[in-house]
Design a protein around this motif. Sequence first.
Motif: not given
Length: 404
Positions: A257-275
């Motif tokens: 969450a401290e990295t500059e890639h946080m938003k990209r990680i969040e966006h890509l992970i969301l479907p995996f979290r929900d499924f």
Amino acid sequence: MNYIVFEIGLAIALIALAGLLSAKLRFSVIPFYILVGMAVGPHSFEWWHFDLRFIESAPLIDFLGRIGVLFLLFYLGLEFSVGRLIKSGRSIAVGGTIYIAINFTLGLLFGFVAGLPFLEMLIVAGITTISSSAIVAKVLVDLKRTANPETEMILGIIMFEDVFLAIYISVVSGLVLSGSSSLGGVLLSASIALGFMLLVLIIGRKAVPLLNRLLNIRSNELFLLVIFAGLFIIAGFSETIHVAEAIGALLVGLVLAETEHMKRIEHLILPFRDFFGAIFFFSFGLTIDPFSLGGAVWLSLGAVALTLLGNFAAGMWAGHSAGLSPKASVNIGLTIVARGEFSIIMANLAKAGGLLPIVQPFAALYVLILAVLGPLLTKETKVIYKGLDRVFKLSRLNREKQKG
């Protein structure tokens, strides 16, 4: 014959139907996932001459559910970075301490009065203390309360709960899985848990510039492979030292969450979290014998009543300490009353440790009741506040506070 793929397909179809039904009724989806799992679990009966009890695929579904836990806590770590925790301020720390102290104390007393052994008391206290971040966040968004003055305190308490959970579940998992309940065992488990957490967070924060460069990957496929590798390795290693794998996932999320890639990680992970998260709740339902719930009814109802009382008191006290109005304080207590994923994690820990079997049906019934009551109470806070105002004269207290 082994129709494992077909069984998994049926499970996903049932989960999807449960989700569609909950959306149609505009209700929290978690109880529906658990209920459909209970209805078709190994302990249920054959439906219309078809055996849909998922006996052969249950171990695989259980493993997919474990992955769901990792993604749930990893995503929470992304949402609540270390930096945000530090910047949350004194009021959130005070409010979180009040909330944990009241509900945890009531949970321990409840377990003691119920005559439970020491380890079961710790599990029950954990089950009754931690709110469901997933339900609370969904309710705030659905009711459009994200801009309310008390929402910052609500989110702060959730963050505080996550920190408490990380330490508590690590200590309890060490006690339950190792079988040690001595003071030395508690101190050793706490030291290992805290040491591991601090080591990961310190190294992780120092390595943020390096992580920014390493994660500068254009391909989403390779990017996810790198993220997943770090997530599963850290989570898996934490389990080898008797720290819950879910905590390893939370720590990875906090660092990334401290990295500059946080938003990209969040966006890509969301479907995996929900499924996988949906499969987690379904898999929990599979483990519950519906016919065993009767023995946990009074225990669950007593815990629900105590939780409602504790949440109201904690909300009023935390809101007052932050200078919020009685109405906003009531909103705090009612909004975070729902219990869900963390209570289930604690119940699964009890099962893994071979503790009393009553813990599983107790947790299932307790979570079901509060997962249903939580969103309802939050939606009707205005009506509830008016009723409480007549009894406790909260508006008069508010006016006196403003005059003072």
